[in-house]
Design a protein around this motif. Structure first.
Motif, PDB file in Angstrom:
ATOM      1  N   LEU A 114       0.842  -1.184   0.000  1.00 23.67           N
ATOM      2  CA  LEU A 114       0.000   0.000   0.000  1.00 23.67           C
ATOM      3  C   LEU A 114       0.885   1.244   0.000  1.00 23.67           C
ATOM      4  CD1 LEU A 114      -2.705  -1.060   2.613  1.00 23.67           C
ATOM      5  CD2 LEU A 114      -2.969  -0.912   0.149  1.00 23.67           C
ATOM      6  N   PRO A 115       0.413   2.339  -0.598  1.00 23.95           N
ATOM      7  CA  PRO A 115       1.232   3.554  -0.598  1.00 23.95           C
ATOM      8  C   PRO A 115       1.434   4.077   0.827  1.00 23.95           C
ATOM      9  CG  PRO A 115      -0.877   3.912  -1.712  1.00 23.95           C
ATOM     10  CD  PRO A 115      -0.831   2.493  -1.306  1.00 23.95           C
ATOM     11  N   ASP A 116       2.567   4.704   1.027  1.00 24.09           N
ATOM     12  CA  ASP A 116       2.898   5.284   2.321  1.00 24.09           C
ATOM     13  C   ASP A 116       1.937   6.431   2.625  1.00 24.09           C
ATOM     14  OD1 ASP A 116       4.195   5.920   4.664  1.00 24.09           O
ATOM     15  OD2 ASP A 116       5.814   7.017   3.685  1.00 24.09           O
ATOM     16  N   GLU A 117       1.499   6.528   3.860  1.00 21.32           N
ATOM     17  CA  GLU A 117       0.544   7.571   4.254  1.00 21.32           C
ATOM     18  C   GLU A 117       1.111   8.961   4.012  1.00 21.32           C
ATOM     19  OE1 GLU A 117      -1.969   8.969   8.188  1.00 21.32           O
ATOM     20  OE2 GLU A 117      -1.079   6.966   8.135  1.00 21.32           O
ATOM     21  N   ARG A 118       2.415   9.111   4.207  1.00 19.18           N
ATOM     22  CA  ARG A 118       3.064  10.417   3.999  1.00 19.18           C
ATOM     23  C   ARG A 118       2.907  10.853   2.543  1.00 19.18           C
ATOM     24  NH1 ARG A 118       7.689  11.497   1.805  1.00 19.18           N
ATOM     25  NH2 ARG A 118       8.408   9.348   1.902  1.00 19.18           N
ATOM     26  N   ILE A 119       3.060   9.917   1.616  1.00 14.69           N
ATOM     27  CA  ILE A 119       2.918  10.239   0.194  1.00 14.69           C
ATOM     28  C   ILE A 119       1.491  10.671  -0.111  1.00 14.69           C
ATOM     29  CG2 ILE A 119       2.970   9.250  -2.140  1.00 14.69           C
ATOM     30  CD1 ILE A 119       5.313   7.498  -1.171  1.00 14.69           C
ATOM     31  N   LEU A 120       0.528   9.994   0.481  1.00 13.22           N
ATOM     32  CA  LEU A 120      -0.867  10.369   0.266  1.00 13.22           C
ATOM     33  C   LEU A 120      -1.157  11.775   0.773  1.00 13.22           C
ATOM     34  CD1 LEU A 120      -2.648   7.004   1.141  1.00 13.22           C
ATOM     35  CD2 LEU A 120      -2.225   7.963  -1.120  1.00 13.22           C
ATOM     36  N   HIS A 121      -0.599  12.139   1.920  1.00 13.95           N
ATOM     37  CA  HIS A 121      -0.781  13.497   2.452  1.00 13.95           C
ATOM     38  C   HIS A 121      -0.146  14.529   1.521  1.00 13.95           C
ATOM     39  CE1 HIS A 121      -2.813  12.637   6.177  1.00 13.95           C
ATOM     40  NE2 HIS A 121      -1.926  11.678   6.475  1.00 13.95           N
ATOM     41  N   ALA A 125      -2.109  17.532  -0.340  1.00 12.43           N
ATOM     42  CA  ALA A 125      -1.630  18.915  -0.205  1.00 12.43           C
ATOM     43  C   ALA A 125      -1.369  19.524  -1.583  1.00 12.43           C
ATOM     44  CB  ALA A 125      -0.365  18.957   0.641  1.00 12.43           C
ATOM     45  N   GLY A 126      -0.800  18.734  -2.503  1.00 11.22           N
ATOM     46  CA  GLY A 126      -0.552  19.225  -3.867  1.00 11.22           C
ATOM     47  C   GLY A 126      -1.844  19.529  -4.603  1.00 11.22           C
ATOM     48  N   LEU A 127      -2.849  18.670  -4.423  1.00  5.84           N
ATOM     49  CA  LEU A 127      -4.142  18.923  -5.073  1.00  5.84           C
ATOM     50  C   LEU A 127      -4.828  20.167  -4.495  1.00  5.84           C
ATOM     51  CD1 LEU A 127      -5.502  15.257  -5.306  1.00  5.84           C
ATOM     52  CD2 LEU A 127      -4.754  16.711  -7.194  1.00  5.84           C
ATOM     53  N   ARG A 128      -4.704  20.369  -3.223  1.00  8.60           N
ATOM     54  CA  ARG A 128      -5.301  21.573  -2.615  1.00  8.60           C
ATOM     55  C   ARG A 128      -4.611  22.827  -3.095  1.00  8.60           C
ATOM     56  NH1 ARG A 128      -5.924  19.147   3.435  1.00  8.60           N
ATOM     57  NH2 ARG A 128      -7.892  18.050   3.055  1.00  8.60           N
ATOM     58  N   ALA A 129      -3.314  22.741  -3.377  1.00  5.65           N
ATOM     59  CA  ALA A 129      -2.565  23.907  -3.843  1.00  5.65           C
ATOM     60  C   ALA A 129      -2.958  24.309  -5.246  1.00  5.65           C
ATOM     61  CB  ALA A 129      -1.051  23.602  -3.785  1.00  5.65           C
TER      62      ALA A 129
END
Length: 130
Positions: A114-121, A125-129
């Motif tokens: 599964l992807p790392d939670e840090r990467i998902l955050h 954050a990138g999508l919100r920007a």
């Protein structure tokens, strides 16, 4: 031995008739030549492409497993618990259903893949920007 004593070993008034696991599986202990391992966490799904299949040749335990999978995907452990059958018996019965094309078996994604939670955050954050 009296007739009542002989009959009582095969029938329990509260539980109903006693059916030995080997009777349900025809004496088999392995799920057949499918090559699929039925781990406790393996997910079993009803194969909807075989919805017109003839279930009249299946035993009541097979049909019960199909009914449980009809509602939602179930793990092997859940199916064993819901049917109140030993896991080994459920594995053999699922092997029969898999050979008939009535169910499919898949593995859940291991946590290491599964992807790392840090990467998902960071993605959020990138999508919100934007």
């Amino acid at each position: 031995m009296s007739e009542d004593a002989v009959g009582s070993q095969w029938y329990d008034n509260e539980a109903g008739p006693l059916v030995r696991p080997y009777a349900m599986t025809g004496g088999r202990t392995q799920p057949g030549p499918t090559g699929v391992r039925f781990d406790l966490i393996a997910l079993v799904t009803l194969d909807t492409t075989a919805s017109g299949a003839d279930d009249s040749l299946l035993g009541p335990e097979h049909r019960h497993l199909i009914d449980l999978c009809r509602v939602e995907t179930q793990s092997v452990a859940e199916l064993a618990a819901d049917t109140d059958l030993p896991v080994g018996v459920v594995r053999v019965l699922l092997g029969d259903l898999l050979e008939r094309g009535r169910v499919t078996v898949s593995r859940p994604v291991p946590p290491a893949q599964l992807p790392d939670e840090r990467i998902l955050h960071e993605v959020i954050a990138g999508l919100r920007a934007l």
